[in-house]
Design a protein around this motif. Structure first.
Motif, mmCIF file in Angstrom:
data_model
loop_
_atom_site.group_PDB
_atom_site.id
_atom_site.type_symbol
_atom_site.label_atom_id
_atom_site.label_comp_id
_atom_site.label_asym_id
_atom_site.label_seq_id
_atom_site.Cartn_x
_atom_site.Cartn_y
_atom_site.Cartn_z
ATOM 1 N N ILE A 8 0.898 -1.343 -0.002
ATOM 2 C CA ILE A 8 0.187 -0.007 -0.018
ATOM 3 C C ILE A 8 1.094 1.331 -0.052
ATOM 4 O O ILE A 8 1.628 1.576 1.130
ATOM 5 C CB ILE A 8 -1.027 0.102 1.230
ATOM 6 C CG1 ILE A 8 -1.618 -1.304 1.399
ATOM 7 C CG2 ILE A 8 -1.791 0.949 1.070
ATOM 8 C CD1 ILE A 8 -2.475 -1.807 0.374
ATOM 9 N N ASP A 10 1.370 5.266 -2.343
ATOM 10 C CA ASP A 10 0.777 6.137 -3.122
ATOM 11 C C ASP A 10 1.619 6.528 -4.499
ATOM 12 O O ASP A 10 1.350 7.081 -5.373
ATOM 13 C CB ASP A 10 0.304 7.481 -2.661
ATOM 14 C CG ASP A 10 1.330 8.042 -1.947
ATOM 15 O OD1 ASP A 10 2.115 7.751 -1.458
ATOM 16 O OD2 ASP A 10 1.346 9.492 -1.947
ATOM 17 N N GLY A 34 -2.228 -1.300 -3.473
ATOM 18 C CA GLY A 34 -3.113 -0.147 -3.388
ATOM 19 C C GLY A 34 -2.331 1.230 -3.045
ATOM 20 O O GLY A 34 -1.024 1.269 -2.847
ATOM 21 N N GLU A 35 -3.001 2.357 -3.418
ATOM 22 C CA GLU A 35 -2.487 3.416 -3.244
ATOM 23 C C GLU A 35 -3.071 4.471 -2.180
ATOM 24 O O GLU A 35 -2.593 5.675 -1.954
ATOM 25 C CB GLU A 35 -2.252 4.305 -4.586
ATOM 26 C CG GLU A 35 -3.898 4.456 -4.807
ATOM 27 C CD GLU A 35 -3.830 5.304 -6.380
ATOM 28 O OE1 GLU A 35 -4.892 5.803 -6.871
ATOM 29 O OE2 GLU A 35 -2.897 5.106 -7.166
ATOM 30 N N ASP A 36 -3.701 3.894 -1.330
ATOM 31 C CA ASP A 36 -4.326 5.114 -0.092
ATOM 32 C C ASP A 36 -4.611 3.918 0.852
ATOM 33 O O ASP A 36 -5.110 2.620 0.754
ATOM 34 C CB ASP A 36 -5.573 5.503 -0.650
ATOM 35 C CG ASP A 36 -5.990 6.303 0.357
ATOM 36 O OD1 ASP A 36 -6.859 6.068 1.118
ATOM 37 O OD2 ASP A 36 -5.307 7.550 0.551
ATOM 38 N N GLU A 38 -7.471 3.966 2.732
ATOM 39 C CA GLU A 38 -8.663 3.700 2.643
ATOM 40 C C GLU A 38 -8.965 2.338 2.008
ATOM 41 O O GLU A 38 -9.928 1.648 2.058
ATOM 42 C CB GLU A 38 -9.516 4.519 2.172
ATOM 43 C CG GLU A 38 -9.420 5.950 2.859
ATOM 44 C CD GLU A 38 -10.263 7.097 2.335
ATOM 45 O OE1 GLU A 38 -10.846 7.100 1.061
ATOM 46 O OE2 GLU A 38 -10.613 7.934 3.125
ATOM 47 N N GLU A 39 -8.164 1.936 1.119
ATOM 48 C CA GLU A 39 -7.978 0.873 -0.059
ATOM 49 C C GLU A 39 -7.540 -0.413 0.762
ATOM 50 O O GLU A 39 -8.089 -1.607 0.371
ATOM 51 C CB GLU A 39 -7.110 0.743 -1.076
ATOM 52 C CG GLU A 39 -7.793 1.982 -2.184
ATOM 53 C CD GLU A 39 -6.725 1.763 -3.325
ATOM 54 O OE1 GLU A 39 -6.560 0.851 -3.928
ATOM 55 O OE2 GLU A 39 -6.227 2.963 -3.692
ATOM 56 N N ALA A 40 -6.971 -0.353 2.202
ATOM 57 C CA ALA A 40 -6.214 -1.480 2.618
ATOM 58 C C ALA A 40 -7.131 -2.439 3.214
ATOM 59 O O ALA A 40 -6.995 -3.530 2.983
ATOM 60 C CB ALA A 40 -5.254 -0.886 3.810
ATOM 61 N N ASP A 42 -10.364 -3.116 2.298
ATOM 62 C CA ASP A 42 -10.819 -3.830 1.437
ATOM 63 C C ASP A 42 -9.842 -5.225 0.696
ATOM 64 O O ASP A 42 -10.063 -6.245 0.447
ATOM 65 C CB ASP A 42 -11.048 -2.962 0.078
ATOM 66 C CG ASP A 42 -12.474 -2.039 0.331
ATOM 67 O OD1 ASP A 42 -13.127 -2.483 1.279
ATOM 68 O OD2 ASP A 42 -12.463 -1.047 -0.291
ATOM 69 N N ILE A 43 -8.713 -4.811 0.715
ATOM 70 C CA ILE A 43 -7.508 -5.574 -0.010
ATOM 71 C C ILE A 43 -7.341 -6.614 1.107
ATOM 72 O O ILE A 43 -7.387 -7.864 0.618
ATOM 73 C CB ILE A 43 -6.326 -4.807 -0.021
ATOM 74 C CG1 ILE A 43 -6.348 -3.861 -1.248
ATOM 75 C CG2 ILE A 43 -5.117 -5.566 -0.177
ATOM 76 C CD1 ILE A 43 -5.010 -3.090 -1.420
ATOM 77 N N LYS A 46 -10.214 -9.097 0.722
ATOM 78 C CA LYS A 46 -10.516 -9.661 -0.468
ATOM 79 C C LYS A 46 -9.115 -10.669 -0.731
ATOM 80 O O LYS A 46 -9.591 -11.953 -1.198
ATOM 81 C CB LYS A 46 -10.516 -8.827 -1.503
ATOM 82 C CG LYS A 46 -10.539 -9.386 -2.955
ATOM 83 C CD LYS A 46 -10.904 -8.539 -4.077
ATOM 84 C CE LYS A 46 -10.864 -9.107 -5.629
ATOM 85 N NZ LYS A 46 -11.098 -8.145 -6.675
ATOM 86 N N HIS A 60 -5.627 11.181 2.063
ATOM 87 C CA HIS A 60 -6.633 10.628 2.577
ATOM 88 C C HIS A 60 -6.631 9.898 3.762
ATOM 89 O O HIS A 60 -7.329 10.205 4.855
ATOM 90 C CB HIS A 60 -7.606 9.660 1.568
ATOM 91 C CG HIS A 60 -7.670 10.300 0.210
ATOM 92 N ND1 HIS A 60 -8.713 11.625 -0.096
ATOM 93 C CD2 HIS A 60 -7.253 10.058 -1.000
ATOM 94 C CE1 HIS A 60 -8.226 11.723 -1.413
ATOM 95 N NE2 HIS A 60 -7.796 11.009 -1.987
#
Length: 227
Positions: A8, A10, A34-36, A38-40, A42-43, A46, A60
């Protein structure tokens, strides 16, 4: 066993560089990027990575906040913070958030691979420069003064020859100096593989999980020189 890794960060070029290094290790697999912060989450949901490499400065949501939220949702998650900052406050905040590793982005490929392996196996890992800073802080705290203000010399260093071989004592001192495995090998004129074997023996004999714990134990017991 394959170690599944998520990165993760950016900066795409940095991610690609880290991924390329990790993929040289046959037991590593980069399963997500991921680049943010906030995505972590979800990653994690999944891909269920074993280790997450998390940049500390991102838009962010920064890495420390993302780490805290990930650990709350998935307590078993192993996170290594990536940072350009070696300041004690950054390290403290990262570790308090639940991270089990802290690497400076000036790291070499060997340190990156070693950190992932150590953390994946349940240990913690600090960049050698951070370990050196830890020793420096301990040195400052260990400067004792008598009530009259006179400096009291700390006890003499006594290597733990009752536990370690003379060579292992040398390696332990260089770990306390904040040296990487490669630098230790250069200093002692031995191969990096031999250094790794010595470090493994030291951890086993001192009954600690990682090199940082070994250094802390050595300092507390007066086994290494704080310099």
């Amino acid at each position: 066993m394959t170690v599944k890794i998520a990165i993760i960060d950016d900066h795409q070029l940095f991610r690609e560089g880290v991924k390329r290094i990790l993929e040289f290790e046959k037991t590593f697999e980069v399963v997500a990027e991921g680049e943010d912060g906030e995505e972590a989450l979800d990653i994690i949901e999944k891909y269920h990575p074993d280790v997450v490499l998390m940049d500390i400065n991102m838009p962010h949501q920064n890495g420390v906040e993302a780490t805290r939220k990930l650990i709350e949702a998935y307590p078993e998650t192993k996170i290594i913070i990536l940072s350009i900052h070696d300041d004690e406050s950054y390290v403290t905040h990262a570790l308090k958030s639940g991270a089990t590793g802290y690497l400076l982005k000036e790291m070499d490929s060997d340190a990156l691979i070693e950190a992932v392996k150590v953390v994946a196996e349940g240990g913690s890992y600090l960049h050698p420069k951070i370990t050196h800073n830890l020793v420096e802080e301990f040195r400052k705290l260990s400067n004792r003064y008598t009530p009259g203000g006179t400096y009291q010399q700390p006890p003499a260093v006594v290597p733990p020859l009752h536990l370690l071989t003379p060579r292992e004592c040398e390696v332990l001192q260089l770990l306390a100096d904040g040296k990487s495995n490669r630098a230790i090998g250069d200093a002692l004129y031995i191969s990096e593989k031999t250094v790794k074997n010595h470090v493994s023996n030291i951890l086993q004999k001192l009954k600690v999980k990682d090199r940082t714990q070994a250094v802390v134990t050595a300092i507390k017991n007066g086994w290494v020189e704080v310099r």
